[in-house]
Design a protein around this motif. Structure first.
Motif, PDB file in Angstrom:
ATOM      1  N   LEU A 180      -9.758  79.223 -69.851  1.00 17.98           N
ATOM      2  CA  LEU A 180      -8.945  79.867 -70.868  1.00 17.98           C
ATOM      3  C   LEU A 180      -9.829  80.697 -71.783  1.00 17.98           C
ATOM      4  CD1 LEU A 180      -6.618  76.897 -71.795  1.00 17.98           C
ATOM      5  CD2 LEU A 180      -6.155  78.800 -70.268  1.00 17.98           C
ATOM      6  N   SER A 181      -9.249  81.700 -72.440  1.00 17.79           N
ATOM      7  CA  SER A 181     -10.039  82.567 -73.287  1.00 17.79           C
ATOM      8  C   SER A 181     -10.491  81.820 -74.533  1.00 17.79           C
ATOM      9  CB  SER A 181      -9.195  83.780 -73.704  1.00 17.79           C
ATOM     10  OG  SER A 181      -8.142  83.384 -74.536  1.00 17.79           O
ATOM     11  N   VAL A 182     -11.638  82.231 -75.045  1.00 20.44           N
ATOM     12  CA  VAL A 182     -12.148  81.705 -76.298  1.00 20.44           C
ATOM     13  C   VAL A 182     -12.467  82.874 -77.198  1.00 20.44           C
ATOM     14  CG1 VAL A 182     -13.074  79.605 -75.266  1.00 20.44           C
ATOM     15  CG2 VAL A 182     -14.499  81.638 -75.401  1.00 20.44           C
ATOM     16  N   VAL A 183     -12.720  82.565 -78.451  1.00 15.76           N
ATOM     17  CA  VAL A 183     -13.048  83.618 -79.399  1.00 15.76           C
ATOM     18  C   VAL A 183     -14.287  84.365 -78.928  1.00 15.76           C
ATOM     19  CG1 VAL A 183     -13.871  84.043 -81.745  1.00 15.76           C
ATOM     20  CG2 VAL A 183     -11.989  82.456 -81.357  1.00 15.76           C
ATOM     21  N   GLY A 184     -14.235  85.702 -79.036  1.00 12.06           N
ATOM     22  CA  GLY A 184     -15.378  86.521 -78.671  1.00 12.06           C
ATOM     23  C   GLY A 184     -15.272  87.174 -77.318  1.00 12.06           C
ATOM     24  N   ARG A 185     -14.241  86.841 -76.526  1.00 16.45           N
ATOM     25  CA  ARG A 185     -14.067  87.403 -75.196  1.00 16.45           C
ATOM     26  C   ARG A 185     -12.647  87.919 -75.018  1.00 16.45           C
ATOM     27  NH1 ARG A 185     -15.860  82.201 -72.064  1.00 16.45           N
ATOM     28  NH2 ARG A 185     -14.052  82.838 -70.868  1.00 16.45           N
ATOM     29  N   PRO A 186     -12.446  88.904 -74.145  1.00 13.69           N
ATOM     30  CA  PRO A 186     -11.073  89.343 -73.854  1.00 13.69           C
ATOM     31  C   PRO A 186     -10.295  88.234 -73.174  1.00 13.69           C
ATOM     32  CG  PRO A 186     -12.607  90.345 -72.326  1.00 13.69           C
ATOM     33  CD  PRO A 186     -13.442  89.652 -73.358  1.00 13.69           C
ATOM     34  N   ALA A 210     -16.341  92.075 -81.082  1.00 15.14           N
ATOM     35  CA  ALA A 210     -15.951  90.684 -80.791  1.00 15.14           C
ATOM     36  C   ALA A 210     -14.454  90.657 -80.518  1.00 15.14           C
ATOM     37  CB  ALA A 210     -16.294  89.765 -81.952  1.00 15.14           C
ATOM     38  N   TRP A 211     -14.070  90.062 -79.397  1.00 13.37           N
ATOM     39  CA  TRP A 211     -12.662  89.973 -79.022  1.00 13.37           C
ATOM     40  C   TRP A 211     -12.023  88.728 -79.622  1.00 13.37           C
ATOM     41  CZ3 TRP A 211      -9.761  93.551 -76.507  1.00 13.37           C
ATOM     42  CH2 TRP A 211     -10.443  94.581 -75.839  1.00 13.37           C
ATOM     43  N   ASN A 212     -10.730  88.843 -79.916  1.00 14.17           N
ATOM     44  CA  ASN A 212      -9.904  87.700 -80.318  1.00 14.17           C
ATOM     45  C   ASN A 212     -10.566  86.871 -81.419  1.00 14.17           C
ATOM     46  OD1 ASN A 212      -7.684  88.092 -78.414  1.00 14.17           O
ATOM     47  ND2 ASN A 212      -9.212  87.646 -76.849  1.00 14.17           N
ATOM     48  N   SER A 213     -10.998  87.574 -82.444  1.00 15.86           N
ATOM     49  CA  SER A 213     -11.620  86.931 -83.593  1.00 15.86           C
ATOM     50  C   SER A 213     -10.622  86.856 -84.744  1.00 15.86           C
ATOM     51  CB  SER A 213     -12.868  87.713 -84.036  1.00 15.86           C
ATOM     52  OG  SER A 213     -13.833  87.734 -83.012  1.00 15.86           O
ATOM     53  N   THR A 214     -10.973  86.097 -85.768  1.00 15.46           N
ATOM     54  CA  THR A 214     -10.135  85.989 -86.950  1.00 15.46           C
ATOM     55  C   THR A 214     -10.825  86.637 -88.135  1.00 15.46           C
ATOM     56  OG1 THR A 214     -11.049  83.802 -87.419  1.00 15.46           O
ATOM     57  CG2 THR A 214      -8.972  83.890 -86.204  1.00 15.46           C
ATOM     58  N   ASP A 227      -7.184  91.591 -82.121  1.00 21.27           N
ATOM     59  CA  ASP A 227      -7.570  91.769 -80.720  1.00 21.27           C
ATOM     60  C   ASP A 227      -9.054  92.083 -80.573  1.00 21.27           C
ATOM     61  OD1 ASP A 227      -4.979  91.287 -79.906  1.00 21.27           O
ATOM     62  OD2 ASP A 227      -4.420  93.402 -79.851  1.00 21.27           O
ATOM     63  N   LEU A 228      -9.530  93.065 -81.325  1.00 19.66           N
ATOM     64  CA  LEU A 228     -10.912  93.512 -81.183  1.00 19.66           C
ATOM     65  C   LEU A 228     -11.456  93.872 -82.559  1.00 19.66           C
ATOM     66  CD1 LEU A 228     -13.289  94.280 -79.347  1.00 19.66           C
ATOM     67  CD2 LEU A 228     -12.207  96.513 -78.989  1.00 19.66           C
ATOM     68  N   LEU A 229     -12.681  93.425 -82.840  1.00 17.41           N
ATOM     69  CA  LEU A 229     -13.248  93.582 -84.182  1.00 17.41           C
ATOM     70  C   LEU A 229     -14.688  94.059 -84.100  1.00 17.41           C
ATOM     71  CD1 LEU A 229     -13.302  93.014 -87.312  1.00 17.41           C
ATOM     72  CD2 LEU A 229     -14.062  90.699 -86.708  1.00 17.41           C
ATOM     73  N   TRP A 230     -15.005  95.074 -84.901  1.00 23.78           N
ATOM     74  CA  TRP A 230     -16.378  95.402 -85.235  1.00 23.78           C
ATOM     75  C   TRP A 230     -16.580  94.952 -86.672  1.00 23.78           C
ATOM     76  CZ3 TRP A 230     -14.052  98.271 -81.450  1.00 23.78           C
ATOM     77  CH2 TRP A 230     -14.830  98.609 -80.325  1.00 23.78           C
ATOM     78  N   LYS A 231     -17.215  93.822 -86.838  1.00 25.61           N
ATOM     79  CA  LYS A 231     -17.285  93.175 -88.152  1.00 25.61           C
ATOM     80  C   LYS A 231     -18.066  94.001 -89.166  1.00 25.61           C
ATOM     81  CE  LYS A 231     -18.452  88.776 -90.361  1.00 25.61           C
ATOM     82  NZ  LYS A 231     -18.965  87.397 -90.129  1.00 25.61           N
ATOM     83  N   ARG A 232     -19.228  94.471 -88.755  1.00 26.37           N
ATOM     84  CA  ARG A 232     -20.071  95.218 -89.685  1.00 26.37           C
ATOM     85  C   ARG A 232     -19.382  96.484 -90.167  1.00 26.37           C
ATOM     86  NH1 ARG A 232     -23.962  99.254 -89.275  1.00 26.37           N
ATOM     87  NH2 ARG A 232     -25.650  99.149 -90.816  1.00 26.37           N
ATOM     88  N   GLU A 233     -18.713  97.169 -89.270  1.00 27.65           N
ATOM     89  CA  GLU A 233     -18.016  98.417 -89.624  1.00 27.65           C
ATOM     90  C   GLU A 233     -16.630  98.152 -90.208  1.00 27.65           C
ATOM     91  OE1 GLU A 233     -19.411  97.708 -86.775  1.00 27.65           O
ATOM     92  OE2 GLU A 233     -21.072  99.125 -86.565  1.00 27.65           O
ATOM     93  N   GLU A 238      -6.155  96.994 -82.426  1.00 27.62           N
ATOM     94  CA  GLU A 238      -5.047  96.205 -81.903  1.00 27.62           C
ATOM     95  C   GLU A 238      -4.457  96.927 -80.700  1.00 27.62           C
ATOM     96  OE1 GLU A 238      -4.691  93.324 -82.780  1.00 27.62           O
ATOM     97  OE2 GLU A 238      -4.294  92.966 -84.905  1.00 27.62           O
ATOM     98  N   ILE A 239      -4.177  96.170 -79.652  1.00 31.66           N
ATOM     99  CA  ILE A 239      -3.586  96.725 -78.432  1.00 31.66           C
ATOM    100  C   ILE A 239      -2.160  96.199 -78.325  1.00 31.66           C
ATOM    101  CG2 ILE A 239      -3.816  96.952 -75.942  1.00 31.66           C
ATOM    102  CD1 ILE A 239      -6.782  96.296 -76.287  1.00 31.66           C
ATOM    103  N   ASP A 240      -1.200  97.097 -78.391  1.00 30.20           N
ATOM    104  CA  ASP A 240       0.205  96.712 -78.504  1.00 30.20           C
ATOM    105  C   ASP A 240       0.950  96.858 -77.189  1.00 30.20           C
ATOM    106  OD1 ASP A 240      -0.328  96.320 -81.164  1.00 30.20           O
ATOM    107  OD2 ASP A 240       0.537  98.228 -81.821  1.00 30.20           O
ATOM    108  N   GLY A 241       1.689  95.810 -76.849  1.00 29.90           N
ATOM    109  CA  GLY A 241       2.610  95.874 -75.726  1.00 29.90           C
ATOM    110  C   GLY A 241       3.965  96.390 -76.165  1.00 29.90           C
TER     111      GLY A 241
END
Length: 300
Positions: A180-186, A210-214, A227-233, A238-241
């Motif tokens: 199953l997916s974990v934080v940091g991966r798609p 980093a994928w799927n982060s909070t 969905d996807l985060l560049w923390k420093r920037e 977000e990828i929407d269905g």
């Protein structure tokens, strides 16, 4: 869970002992107690007020105006407090005729509760057709020392408070284990996330993602999953269905975007179709936007 919280009231709200009806000034008093208690704890005030006043009003639910993540996290804290415990664990008993698709949905729901509600989750029963070869799956953002979704043996005759021994490890029925997916991966079941990650992995400018982060939109707001985060920037993608076109989902997205933007995050939204059918344009836009953020020193 909200119904159980209502039954436990007022055990989880200090000062509300003896308030059992909504007559007179009871609702006002309970609201004031909830606000005060939230200020002294990690609870979200408006949610706790709705839950407390709803417990006086009777069967609900009374907290649906709040996002599911807010409700899960708040209910986990309330249920733990109601039993005088530091954290809450759920024991889920699936039906005997659960098929593979249902089992995957069950495990996905359990993982969501671990991620967003900080629950410990145990799946109890015979065997799950899709996960009986995953005796232990480590989850992110879980209750400390309970961060697994783990199948456990039948406990119908067990008494509360007694330990239950775990199942022996099983071999996979077919093929390799499904992770199953974990934080940091798609998410492995999201074709769109996997396609975008495969395109980003060879591009140096995409480093730091980093994928799927909070992230926490503000000091008084519960963390939200992106969905996807560049923390420093401080850049969020977000990828929407297609479900994001619905009125309720669209309104929730705009509300969350505003909260994030007010706290310095930039939110870029792409549809599944854009990523799958026009990936080069998506990459060009991301590269240009990140370059602009870095030149402006965002996040430094």
């Amino acid at each position: 869970m909200e119904a159980v919280a209502g039954q436990l009231f007022p055990a989880w709200l200090p000062g509300a002992e003896g308030i059992t009806t909504s007559a007179g000034a009871a609702r006002t008093a309970v609201s004031a107690l909830a606000v005060a208690h939230a200020a002294d704890t990690a609870q979200y005030g408006p949610f706790l007020v709705d839950l407390a006043t709803g417990a006086l009003a009777g069967p609900g639910p009374h907290t649906r105006r709040h996002q599911a993540e807010v409700r899960a996290l708040g209910l986990g804290r309330v249920l733990a407090a109601g039993f005088g415990r530091p954290a809450c664990a759920l024991l889920l008993r699936p039906p005997d005729d659960l098929d593979e698709r249902g089992a995957l949905a069950l495990v996905g729901a359990a993982r969501w509760l671990v991620d967003h509600g900080r629950f410990g989750v145990w799946i109890c029963g015979g065997s799950l057709p899709a996960v009986d070869f995953l005796p232990e799956v480590v989850m992110a953002r879980a209750v400390p020392d309970s961060s697994v979704v783990r199948p456990v043996p039948e406990v119908s005759n067990a008494r509360l408070g007694q330990p239950v021994e775990g199942l022996p490890r099983r071999e996979a029925r077919v093929g390799k284990p499904r992770h199953l997916s974990v934080v940091g991966r798609p998410h492995p079941t999201s074709r769109t996330e996997v396609v975008l990650e495969n395109a980003l992995v060879s591009r140096p400018w995409a480093a730091g993602r980093a994928w799927n982060s909070t992230v926490r939109p503000g000091p008084l707001v519960n963390p939200v999953r992106v969905d996807l985060l560049w923390k420093r920037e401080r850049c969020i993608v977000e990828i929407d269905g297609d479900d994001h076109r619905a009125a309720g989902k669209y309104a929730d997205d705009r509300h969350r975007d505003v909260m994030l933007q007010l706290n310095g995050y930039a939110v870029l939204r792409f549809t599944n179709t854009q990523v799958l059918d026009d990936i080069e344009n998506v990459l060009a836009l991301l590269q240009q936007f990140l370059a602009n953020r870095r030149r402006a020193g965002k996040g430094n």
